[in-house]
Design a protein around this motif. Sequence first.
Motif, PDB file in Angstrom:
ATOM      1  N   THR A 199       0.838  -1.196   0.000  1.00 27.57           N
ATOM      2  CA  THR A 199       0.000   0.000   0.000  1.00 27.57           C
ATOM      3  C   THR A 199       0.877   1.250   0.000  1.00 27.57           C
ATOM      4  OG1 THR A 199      -1.660  -1.257   1.240  1.00 27.57           O
ATOM      5  CG2 THR A 199      -1.956   1.123   1.144  1.00 27.57           C
ATOM      6  N   HIS A 200       1.954   1.225   0.767  1.00 24.27           N
ATOM      7  CA  HIS A 200       2.905   2.348   0.806  1.00 24.27           C
ATOM      8  C   HIS A 200       3.514   2.589  -0.575  1.00 24.27           C
ATOM      9  CE1 HIS A 200       6.257   4.860   2.273  1.00 24.27           C
ATOM     10  NE2 HIS A 200       6.997   4.148   1.436  1.00 24.27           N
ATOM     11  N   ILE A 201       3.957   1.508  -1.223  1.00 23.15           N
ATOM     12  CA  ILE A 201       4.603   1.633  -2.536  1.00 23.15           C
ATOM     13  C   ILE A 201       3.615   2.163  -3.577  1.00 23.15           C
ATOM     14  CG2 ILE A 201       5.620   0.306  -4.443  1.00 23.15           C
ATOM     15  CD1 ILE A 201       7.035  -1.388  -2.242  1.00 23.15           C
ATOM     16  N   SER A 202       2.352   1.722  -3.492  1.00 29.09           N
ATOM     17  CA  SER A 202       1.348   2.201  -4.460  1.00 29.09           C
ATOM     18  C   SER A 202       1.042   3.680  -4.242  1.00 29.09           C
ATOM     19  CB  SER A 202       0.056   1.381  -4.346  1.00 29.09           C
ATOM     20  OG  SER A 202      -0.704   1.815  -3.221  1.00 29.09           O
ATOM     21  N   GLY A 203       1.260   4.151  -2.991  1.00 29.62           N
ATOM     22  CA  GLY A 203       1.013   5.560  -2.680  1.00 29.62           C
ATOM     23  C   GLY A 203      -0.454   5.886  -2.474  1.00 29.62           C
ATOM     24  N   ARG A 204      -1.314   4.872  -2.542  1.00 31.56           N
ATOM     25  CA  ARG A 204      -2.755   5.103  -2.400  1.00 31.56           C
ATOM     26  C   ARG A 204      -3.298   4.293  -1.229  1.00 31.56           C
ATOM     27  NH1 ARG A 204      -2.054   3.703  -7.694  1.00 31.56           N
ATOM     28  NH2 ARG A 204      -3.021   1.692  -7.326  1.00 31.56           N
ATOM     29  N   GLY A 205      -4.246   4.895  -0.531  1.00 37.74           N
ATOM     30  CA  GLY A 205      -4.928   4.163   0.523  1.00 37.74           C
ATOM     31  C   GLY A 205      -5.866   3.138  -0.091  1.00 37.74           C
ATOM     32  N   LEU A 206      -6.419   2.272   0.721  1.00 32.40           N
ATOM     33  CA  LEU A 206      -7.359   1.267   0.222  1.00 32.40           C
ATOM     34  C   LEU A 206      -8.717   1.906  -0.056  1.00 32.40           C
ATOM     35  CD1 LEU A 206      -6.431  -1.677   2.614  1.00 32.40           C
ATOM     36  CD2 LEU A 206      -5.667  -1.307   0.273  1.00 32.40           C
ATOM     37  N   HIS A 207      -9.538   1.239  -0.833  1.00 35.15           N
ATOM     38  CA  HIS A 207     -10.904   1.676  -1.166  1.00 35.15           C
ATOM     39  C   HIS A 207     -10.921   3.043  -1.832  1.00 35.15           C
ATOM     40  CE1 HIS A 207     -12.251  -1.815   0.991  1.00 35.15           C
ATOM     41  NE2 HIS A 207     -11.672  -1.411   2.091  1.00 35.15           N
ATOM     42  N   GLU A 243      -6.349  10.129   0.018  1.00 36.40           N
ATOM     43  CA  GLU A 243      -5.165  10.419   0.829  1.00 36.40           C
ATOM     44  C   GLU A 243      -4.040   9.447   0.518  1.00 36.40           C
ATOM     45  OE1 GLU A 243      -5.519  11.084   5.034  1.00 36.40           O
ATOM     46  OE2 GLU A 243      -7.594  11.752   4.773  1.00 36.40           O
ATOM     47  N   LYS A 244      -2.833   9.987   0.445  1.00 33.72           N
ATOM     48  CA  LYS A 244      -1.660   9.157   0.194  1.00 33.72           C
ATOM     49  C   LYS A 244      -1.321   8.392   1.474  1.00 33.72           C
ATOM     50  CE  LYS A 244       3.034   9.228  -1.372  1.00 33.72           C
ATOM     51  NZ  LYS A 244       4.145   9.861  -1.958  1.00 33.72           N
ATOM     52  N   PHE A 245      -1.097   7.096   1.337  1.00 32.49           N
ATOM     53  CA  PHE A 245      -0.724   6.286   2.504  1.00 32.49           C
ATOM     54  C   PHE A 245       0.788   6.173   2.576  1.00 32.49           C
ATOM     55  CE2 PHE A 245       0.651   2.278   4.380  1.00 32.49           C
ATOM     56  CZ  PHE A 245       0.060   2.365   5.631  1.00 32.49           C
ATOM     57  N   GLU A 246       1.341   6.504   3.736  1.00 36.69           N
ATOM     58  CA  GLU A 246       2.780   6.339   3.944  1.00 36.69           C
ATOM     59  C   GLU A 246       2.995   5.471   5.171  1.00 36.69           C
ATOM     60  OE1 GLU A 246       5.452   9.624   3.683  1.00 36.69           O
ATOM     61  OE2 GLU A 246       4.176  10.660   2.222  1.00 36.69           O
ATOM     62  N   LEU A 247       3.816   4.447   4.995  1.00 31.28           N
ATOM     63  CA  LEU A 247       4.117   3.545   6.104  1.00 31.28           C
ATOM     64  C   LEU A 247       5.193   4.185   6.964  1.00 31.28           C
ATOM     65  CD1 LEU A 247       3.831   0.853   7.558  1.00 31.28           C
ATOM     66  CD2 LEU A 247       5.457  -0.136   5.944  1.00 31.28           C
ATOM     67  N   ASP A 248       4.822   4.508   8.180  1.00 34.25           N
ATOM     68  CA  ASP A 248       5.802   5.077   9.108  1.00 34.25           C
ATOM     69  C   ASP A 248       5.989   4.126  10.293  1.00 34.25           C
ATOM     70  OD1 ASP A 248       3.526   5.422  10.693  1.00 34.25           O
ATOM     71  OD2 ASP A 248       3.361   7.556  10.245  1.00 34.25           O
ATOM     72  N   GLU A 249       6.934   4.470  11.148  1.00 32.05           N
ATOM     73  CA  GLU A 249       7.263   3.594  12.273  1.00 32.05           C
ATOM     74  C   GLU A 249       6.087   3.427  13.237  1.00 32.05           C
ATOM     75  OE1 GLU A 249      10.933   3.021  15.412  1.00 32.05           O
ATOM     76  OE2 GLU A 249      11.246   4.295  13.656  1.00 32.05           O
ATOM     77  N   LYS A 250       5.311   4.493  13.413  1.00 30.50           N
ATOM     78  CA  LYS A 250       4.159   4.437  14.329  1.00 30.50           C
ATOM     79  C   LYS A 250       3.130   3.411  13.830  1.00 30.50           C
ATOM     80  CE  LYS A 250       0.566   7.358  16.315  1.00 30.50           C
ATOM     81  NZ  LYS A 250      -0.107   8.666  16.240  1.00 30.50           N
ATOM     82  N   THR A 251       2.818   3.456  12.535  1.00 27.21           N
ATOM     83  CA  THR A 251       1.855   2.514  11.950  1.00 27.21           C
ATOM     84  C   THR A 251       2.383   1.088  12.027  1.00 27.21           C
ATOM     85  OG1 THR A 251       1.106   4.239  10.438  1.00 27.21           O
ATOM     86  CG2 THR A 251       0.544   1.978   9.853  1.00 27.21           C
ATOM     87  N   MET A 252       3.694   0.945  11.745  1.00 32.72           N
ATOM     88  CA  MET A 252       4.291  -0.384  11.782  1.00 32.72           C
ATOM     89  C   MET A 252       4.258  -0.941  13.204  1.00 32.72           C
ATOM     90  SD  MET A 252       7.415  -1.539   9.410  1.00 32.72           S
ATOM     91  CE  MET A 252       8.437  -0.193   9.794  1.00 32.72           C
ATOM     92  N   ASN A 253       4.583  -0.125  14.197  1.00 35.91           N
ATOM     93  CA  ASN A 253       4.587  -0.583  15.596  1.00 35.91           C
ATOM     94  C   ASN A 253       3.181  -0.956  16.060  1.00 35.91           C
ATOM     95  OD1 ASN A 253       7.348  -0.431  16.031  1.00 35.91           O
ATOM     96  ND2 ASN A 253       7.258   1.719  16.653  1.00 35.91           N
ATOM     97  N   LEU A 254       2.179  -0.170  15.655  1.00 31.86           N
ATOM     98  CA  LEU A 254       0.792  -0.468  16.018  1.00 31.86           C
ATOM     99  C   LEU A 254       0.376  -1.823  15.444  1.00 31.86           C
ATOM    100  CD1 LEU A 254      -2.095   0.213  17.020  1.00 31.86           C
ATOM    101  CD2 LEU A 254      -2.431   1.424  14.857  1.00 31.86           C
ATOM    102  N   THR A 255       0.686  -2.040  14.153  1.00 26.27           N
ATOM    103  CA  THR A 255       0.315  -3.296  13.497  1.00 26.27           C
ATOM    104  C   THR A 255       1.062  -4.469  14.109  1.00 26.27           C
ATOM    105  OG1 THR A 255       0.057  -1.992  11.475  1.00 26.27           O
ATOM    106  CG2 THR A 255      -0.034  -4.387  11.245  1.00 26.27           C
ATOM    107  N   LEU A 256       2.349  -4.278  14.365  1.00 25.19           N
ATOM    108  CA  LEU A 256       3.164  -5.343  14.954  1.00 25.19           C
ATOM    109  C   LEU A 256       2.633  -5.732  16.335  1.00 25.19           C
ATOM    110  CD1 LEU A 256       5.568  -7.246  14.974  1.00 25.19           C
ATOM    111  CD2 LEU A 256       6.999  -5.335  15.743  1.00 25.19           C
ATOM    112  N   LYS A 257       2.204  -4.747  17.112  1.00 22.16           N
ATOM    113  CA  LYS A 257       1.651  -5.015  18.444  1.00 22.16           C
ATOM    114  C   LYS A 257       0.426  -5.926  18.328  1.00 22.16           C
ATOM    115  CE  LYS A 257       0.367  -2.429  22.587  1.00 22.16           C
ATOM    116  NZ  LYS A 257       0.100  -1.100  23.150  1.00 22.16           N
ATOM    117  N   LEU A 258      -0.428  -5.655  17.342  1.00 21.38           N
ATOM    118  CA  LEU A 258      -1.621  -6.478  17.118  1.00 21.38           C
ATOM    119  C   LEU A 258      -1.249  -7.888  16.671  1.00 21.38           C
ATOM    120  CD1 LEU A 258      -3.808  -3.809  15.286  1.00 21.38           C
ATOM    121  CD2 LEU A 258      -4.181  -4.695  17.606  1.00 21.38           C
TER     122      LEU A 258
END
Length: 198
Positions: free
Chosen positions: A164-172, A176-191
């Motif tokens: 999704t980050h590489i495509s630069g587009r959010g889903l659906h 808004e441009k989707f950018e994978l940052d450390e905060k998003t990665m940490n949240l997902t990893l926690k789950l």
Amino acid sequence: MRTRDENKEQAIRQKAIKMIVDEGFDGLSMQKLAKAAGVSPATIYIYFKDRDDLILQLWIGEMKKMVDAVLKNFDPDASFEEGMRVQWMNRARFLVENPMSMHFMEQVKYSPYHNVSLTKIDSHFKEVMGKFVQNAIRRKELMKLPFEVYWSVAFAPLYQLVKTHISGRGLHGSPEKFELDEKTMNLTLKLVIKALKP
């Protein structure tokens, strides 16, 4: 016998991967590849036996790069949470920096080349990852699961975020441009870690 030229071999490899990603395996011909890489078709055969060998060697080369990246600062004796954090950061960095490699490896995964490629996975990598998982199960940090289930829960969310980050587009169709940052990665990893705990 003609000598090998590392620059020519790299040009052939890069152009072949791009051709496969852009046009699929059917779009890869030695004639077209030679033209794109600026070499003669005979030059390709200095490095690769045939088209199938070329594709397999490309996969081995890209997989080696990814394995080296994933294992950087990775300790199989670390806690499950720490080991996953290092793996996620390493995998994300490699995939974001090498999107062509990611797309190429995905195409191999869903092709007739997949079964042969699996026999070429670095045995050291398998041993290190096996030890990491077994340690986590023994310490009751990870539930025992079939490999495919473990991998799907442990890494598929990361790969989807990277795509999704590489495509630069959010889903659906989100504007808004989707950018994978450390905060998003940490949240997902926690789950993910929560889902894998016994």
